[in-house]
Write an enzyme that holds these catalytic residues in place. Structure first.
Site, short mmCIF file in Angstrom:
data_model
loop_
_atom_site.label_atom_id
_atom_site.label_comp_id
_atom_site.label_asym_id
_atom_site.label_seq_id
_atom_site.Cartn_x
_atom_site.Cartn_y
_atom_site.Cartn_z
CB SER A 1 -10.20 -7.45 0.34
OG SER A 1 -9.14 -7.00 1.17
CG ASN B 1 -7.77 -10.97 -0.07
OD1 ASN B 1 -7.19 -11.84 -0.73
ND2 ASN B 1 -8.36 -9.93 -0.61
CG HIS C 1 -6.33 -8.47 6.15
ND1 HIS C 1 -5.50 -9.51 5.76
CD2 HIS C 1 -6.78 -7.89 5.01
CE1 HIS C 1 -5.45 -9.54 4.43
NE2 HIS C 1 -6.21 -8.58 3.95
CG HIS D 1 10.00 -0.32 7.22
ND1 HIS D 1 9.03 -1.09 6.62
CD2 HIS D 1 9.34 0.61 7.96
CE1 HIS D 1 7.83 -0.64 6.98
NE2 HIS D 1 7.99 0.37 7.79
N GLY E 1 -5.86 0.20 -11.93
CA GLY E 1 -6.93 1.18 -12.10
C GLY E 1 -8.15 0.90 -11.27
#
Length: 307
Positions: free
Chosen positions: A95, A111, A109, A178, A261
Site C-alpha cells: 500500500s 494498493n 495512492h 459527508h 492490531g
C-alpha cells in the site's frame, strides 16, 4: 497447473513490487532515498515500511509491505462476510501514498493485496483486491486522460468490461459522502476478486500493480518544474484535509489495519505531513481552484474522446 492459492508466489511478487516502485520514485525525485523500517506484529506477521521524506519532489512518500496473520478476524472483516467467522487468516499487500511538494503534482495512492481465511476441514476462502487513484489539486485534462488510459491498459487483457467496472467501483468507493464529492479523479478499485480462479485473479492484480508507476511517473515528470506560490500551496494543504477525512472515516484498509492490531505508524503513514482545515471555505468563482470542483471532481469518462 494447480489453481490452489500460492501464498509464497504472492508474497514474492509484492516484495518485488515494493522495491521497484521505491526505485522508480527515488529516480524521479533525484535526491532523497527511502528509509526501510521493519516491524513485527505480536499476534503474528509483520512488514516493512519504506518512507521518503523532504525530497526534492516528494514531501512524503510511503510504500508499505505487510503480511499479517491471526486466529480471529477483526469485526471490519466479518461484518459483511459471516462465513469468515471462526477462521484463521493471512493478509498481505503493498500500500502506498505519495504526497508531493508541488501542488501541480497530484497525490497518488495504490494498493494491491491478498487475503485468505482457513478452517480445518473446509476449503479456504480467498480473494485479491487493489487499485490506484489520483487526487489532483489543480486539474489537467492530459494528466487525467493519461492516468485513465494506463488504467484501461492494465485491465485490457482481462475482459472488455473490466476497466469500466473497476473505474465505476473506484468512483463510488473514493467518495466522501459527508462532503458530497469525490476524493479525486478516480482510477481503479476492486475487491473480493476470485473469479476465474487463482492464476487469473493473481495475474490481474499483478497487472494493476505493475501499471501504477507507468500511470503516475509521467505526470510527476511533466509537472514537477511548474512554478507555484503561496496561494497554490495553501489550497493544496486545504484539499489534503479531504484525504485525511476519507482515510480516517471510510477507508477499509485503515479500519482493518487498526482493528487487527496492525502497526499504527505504518497504517497512518498515508496521512500528509502538513494539512489545513478552514470553516466553510469556497473557491473564488472562475478560478483554477473552482475549476477543480466544477470539472475534475465529477465522475467522467476521461477516455470518451481519446484513442
Amino acid at each position: 497447473m494447480s489453481d490452489r492459492p500460492n501464498i509464497d508466489d504472492v508474497k514474492a511478487y509484492l516484495l518485488g513490487l515494493q522495491q521497484s516502485i521505491c526505485k522508480a520514485l527515488e529516480a524521479e525525485d533525484g535526491e532523497a532515498r527511502f528509509v526501510a523500517d521493519s516491524w513485527d506484529r505480536p499476534e503474528g506477521g509483520g512488514g516493512t515500511s519504506r518512507v521518503m521524506t523532504n525530497g526534492k519532489v516528494f514531501e512524503q512518500a510511503g510504500v508499505n509491505f505487510s503480511h499479517v496473520m491471526g486466529d480471529k478476524l477483526p469485526g471490519s472483516a466479518t461484518a459483511h462476510r459471516s462465513e469468515l467467522a471462526g477462521r484463521s487468516f493471512e493478509a498481505m499487500g503493498v500500500s502506498l501514498v505519495i504526497h508531493p511538494h508541488n501542488p501541480y503534482i497530484p497525490t497518488s495512492h495504490a494498493n494491491v493485496r491478498f487475503f485468505i481465511a482457513s478452517k480445518e476441514g473446509e476449503a479456504p476462502v480467498w480473494w485479491f483486491g487493489g487499485g490506484f487513484d489520483l487526487t489532483p489539486y489543480y486539474g489537467f485534462e492530459d494528466d487525467a486522460v493519461h492516468w485513465h488510459r494506463t488504467a484501461r491498459e492494465a485491465c485490457a487483457p482481462f475482459g472488455d468490461n473490466v476497466y469500466h467496472d473497476y473505474k465505476k467501483w473506484c468512483d463510488d468507493y473514493f467518495y466522501l459522502k459527508h462532503r458530497d464529492e469525490p476524493r479525486g479523479i478516480g482510477g481503479l478499485f476492486f475487491d473480493d476478486l476470485n473469479e476465474g480462479g487463482f492464476e487469473h485473479s493473481f495475474a490481474l492484480m499483478q497487472s494493476v500493480g505493475n501499471h501504477y508507476i507507468d500511470a503516475y511517473r509521467p505526470i510527476v515528470a511533466r509537472r514537477k518544474a511548474t512554478t507555484y506560490g503561496e496561494r497554490e500551496r495553501d489550497f493544496q494543504l486545504y484539499r489534503r484535509g479531504r484525504y485525511v477525512e476519507f482515510n480516517l472515516v471510510y477507508d477499509r484498509g485503515t479500519l482493518f489495519g487498526l482493528q487487527s492490531g496492525g502497526r499504527t505508524e505504518s497504517i497512518l503513514m498515508s496521512l500528509p505531513p502538513l494539512v489545513k482545515w478552514r470553516y466553510n471555505w469556497q473557491p473564488e468563482a472562475g478560478s483554477a481552484e473552482a475549476e477543480l470542483y466544477e470539472v475534475f471532481l465529477k465522475p467522467r469518462d476521461w477516455l470518451a474522446s481519446s484513442s
